[in-house]
Design an enzyme around this catalytic site. Structure first.
Site, PDB file in Angstrom:
ATOM      1  CG  ASP A  72      28.367  -7.252 107.478  1.00 24.01           C
ATOM      2  OD1 ASP A  72      27.282  -7.055 106.907  1.00 24.01           O
ATOM      3  OD2 ASP A  72      28.448  -7.567 108.678  1.00 24.01           O
ATOM      4  N   GLY A 353      27.708 -22.933  93.903  1.00 22.80           N
ATOM      5  CA  GLY A 353      27.318 -23.846  94.973  1.00 22.80           C
ATOM      6  C   GLY A 353      28.259 -25.036  95.002  1.00 22.80           C
ATOM      7  CB  CYS A 380      30.585 -20.470  90.210  1.00 23.54           C
ATOM      8  SG  CYS A 380      31.857 -21.383  91.115  1.00 23.54           S
ATOM      9  CG  LEU A 381      27.171 -25.899  90.457  1.00 26.02           C
ATOM     10  CD1 LEU A 381      28.157 -27.026  90.204  1.00 26.02           C
ATOM     11  CD2 LEU A 381      26.392 -26.151  91.746  1.00 26.02           C
ATOM     12  CG  HIS A 506      31.590 -16.135  92.300  1.00 31.87           C
ATOM     13  ND1 HIS A 506      30.351 -16.588  92.675  1.00 31.87           N
ATOM     14  CD2 HIS A 506      32.431 -17.190  92.403  1.00 31.87           C
ATOM     15  CE1 HIS A 506      30.420 -17.866  93.010  1.00 31.87           C
ATOM     16  NE2 HIS A 506      31.680 -18.258  92.843  1.00 31.87           N
ATOM     17  CD  GLU A 508      28.334 -13.575  92.317  1.00 29.20           C
ATOM     18  OE1 GLU A 508      28.327 -14.615  93.008  1.00 29.20           O
ATOM     19  OE2 GLU A 508      28.620 -13.576  91.087  1.00 29.20           O
TER      20      GLU A 508
END
Length: 535
Positions: A72, A353, A380-381, A506, A508
């Site tokens: 959230d 992940g 990332c991964l 990340h 995003e």
């Protein structure tokens, strides 16, 4: 002005959208010129969601200061100007841990430590501390009215209403109005019972947000108001929408913003939600569409990649293109050979992940993108497996691997930093939060960012092994971004590929609907160009 507090609770069922509701209220209040913060209180006993499975809790959102938070908080940042930190999310685990540590230090002077007042006092202390310095603080209470886990939080916010002036505290309750097909009726009884549960512990909602899949007429609103003891104009319809960024607009049209400033006696400027109207218009009226394949192992639960999906949507809105997300299970790719799924995608993204499951399918996917020119974006991964694929299939290091999968591999192209190997707590071994990176001048990633110095949020345990960097670059894999302080790889790209960029961080988490992250923006644009030239 003293900080005004708005408590957002939920009833009947979970997953009604309290986070989006709280974020939407924050957006409305910010449009009126108010300085807002939003806080999430989670009733689970975990200290944080960092070690919880995405199937259990959805994605873990990472804050600038490296806190692993409830998803959230991602809504809060996307809808408002709030930059969250560890002070925006508290769990039962944290509260009890803090109280127990105080007891062990003798801070309670031999008193019997109890839920009331010690646990509730700790909760209130966290709320007051996080709210300080803002015009309005929204506090979302996780769980559902009636849950035993959330009772200490509900009792604490009841006490807040008792301690502060009446025009300083507001209770907003999100409930559910189901449509019963057999009766052809909307039923208000679940909402009545949910409000009753709150009133039993001393909380009278001031405003009701009624989640529904169709319009509520005035007769139904009047009935709800009568049986729940709220004003008629405080019963707000929260109807299902195809674009969640329409919620602030619809809430404002229902009079929610006006009701809030009236009850809290706030003097504000007129609201301006034009930017949200522009976002919704672009989303609902795309000039074309593009299909992005997301290859991961948590694809069965969309919440697992919440911020990533939203970042793709943000890019599509900016480009006036509908982004169709095709979830591809990385295990099924490897086991069933469903490579035809790739052929229907204009671009491929592999997200972050953990663990071995699905790695082989991801490596096959990257090989396909590298050899066919399909735009690839690794996160990332997605960077780590891209480097492994390149080492195996271009450098010929067939045993190249990550120590996450094979701790004894001799070709540890992905490894853990030496100082991390000595740490035993799972969360302590990760690189978390904002880290800087220097981008290579003239690289594609530097062109995308339009700068050579960036800061992005991280959440990972393993790094590219620096002893392989020279041979990787000699064979055409460009290391286009590094953290200078730690000498760690942050970005890799293939220069002669239409679009092949993978990042260790990340991006995003920093994308917003009116300001998409540049990497997502340019990736979706590349995928769209690929569609136009190949199909």
């Amino acid at each position: 002005m003293k900080t005004k507090l708005i408590f957002v609770t939920g009833g009947v069922v979970s997953s009604l959208g309290k986070g989006i509701a709280a974020a939407s209220i924050g957006a409305i209040l910010e449009s009126r010129g108010l300085k807002v913060t939003i806080i999430k209180l989670d009733p689970y006993i975990n200290v944080d969601p960092g070690t919880m499975s995405p199937f259990q809790h959805g994605e873990v959102f990472v804050t600038e200061d490296g806190y692993e938070a409830d998803l959230d908080l991602g809504h809060y940042e996307r809808y408002t100007n709030v930059v969250t930190s560890r002070n925006n999310n508290f769990t039962t685990g944290q509260i009890y841990y803090s109280v127990i540590m105080k007891e062990r230090k003798g801070e309670y002077l031999g008193k019997t430590v109890q839920v009331i007042p010690h646990i509730t006092d700790e909760i209130k202390e966290k709320i007051y501390g996080a709210a300080k310095g803002y015009d309005v603080a929204l506090i979302e209470i996780g769980g559902t009215a009636g849950d035993i886990e959330s009772l200490p939080f509900l009792e604490a916010i009841r006490q807040v209403g008792h301690e502060l002036n009446r025009n300083q505290v507001l209770y907003v309750h999100l409930s559910y109005i189901p449509w019963i097909p057999a009766a052809h009726e909307l039923k208000t009884k679940p909402t009545q019972h949910s409000v009753t549960k709150l009133r039993e512990i001393g909380i009278q909602p001031d405003i009701l947000l009624c989640r529904c899949d169709r319009e509520l007429n005035q007769e139904i609103k009047d009935k709800i108001a009568l049986f729940t003891n709220v004003d008629k104009d405080a019963v707000i319809q929260a109807i299902d929408v195809d674009c969640v960024y329409e919620c602030p607009i619809l809430f404002q049209e229902e009079g929610l913003g006006d009701k809030i400033v009236d009850l809290l006696q706030l003097w504000t400027q007129r609201p301006n939600l034009q930017k949200w109207a522009d976002i919704v218009h672009s989303y609902q009226n795309p000039k074309d569409e593009v299909t992005i394949g997301v290859v991961g192992k948590y694809v069965d639960l969309r919440d697992s990649y919440m911020s990533l999906h939203e970042a793709l949507t943000h890019a599509g809105v900016a480009l006036n293109i509908r982004v169709n997300i095709k979830d591809i299970d990385s295990e099924s790719v490897n086991k069933k050979g469903e490579k035809q799924e790739w052929e229907n995608c204009d671009g491929i993204l592999i997200p972050g992940g953990f663990g071995e499951r699905g790695i082989a399918g991801k490596i096959d996917t990257i090989k396909y993108c590298r050899e066919t020119g399909v735009p690839y974006f690794g996160i990332c991964l997605g960077l780590q497996v891209a480097v492994i694929e390149y080492a195996r299939n271009v450098l010929g290091i067939k045993d190249a691997n990550t120590v996450e999968i094979d701790p004894n591999t001799k070709e540890n192209i992905i490894d853990m930093m030496e100082e991390q190997k000595k740490i035993k707590d799972m969360g302590g071994t990760m690189r978390l939060g904002a880290y800087s990176a220097s981008l290579v001048p003239g690289s594609r990633v530097a062109e995308v960012y339009e700068t050579e110095q960036i800061s992005e949020r991280h959440r990972h345990r393993y790094e590219v092994n620096n002893k392989y960097i020279q041979v990787l670059e000699e064979k055409g894999l460009t290391i286009s971004g590094k953290n200078s302080d730690l000498d760690l790889v942050e970005v890799v790209e293939i220069k002669d590929h239409p679009w092949f960029i993978a990042v260790q961080y990340h991006p995003e988490f920093k994308s917003k609907p009116g300001n998409p992250h540049p990497l997502f923006h340019r990736f979706v644009e590349a995928a769209y160009n690929n569609k136009k030239t190949t199909k």
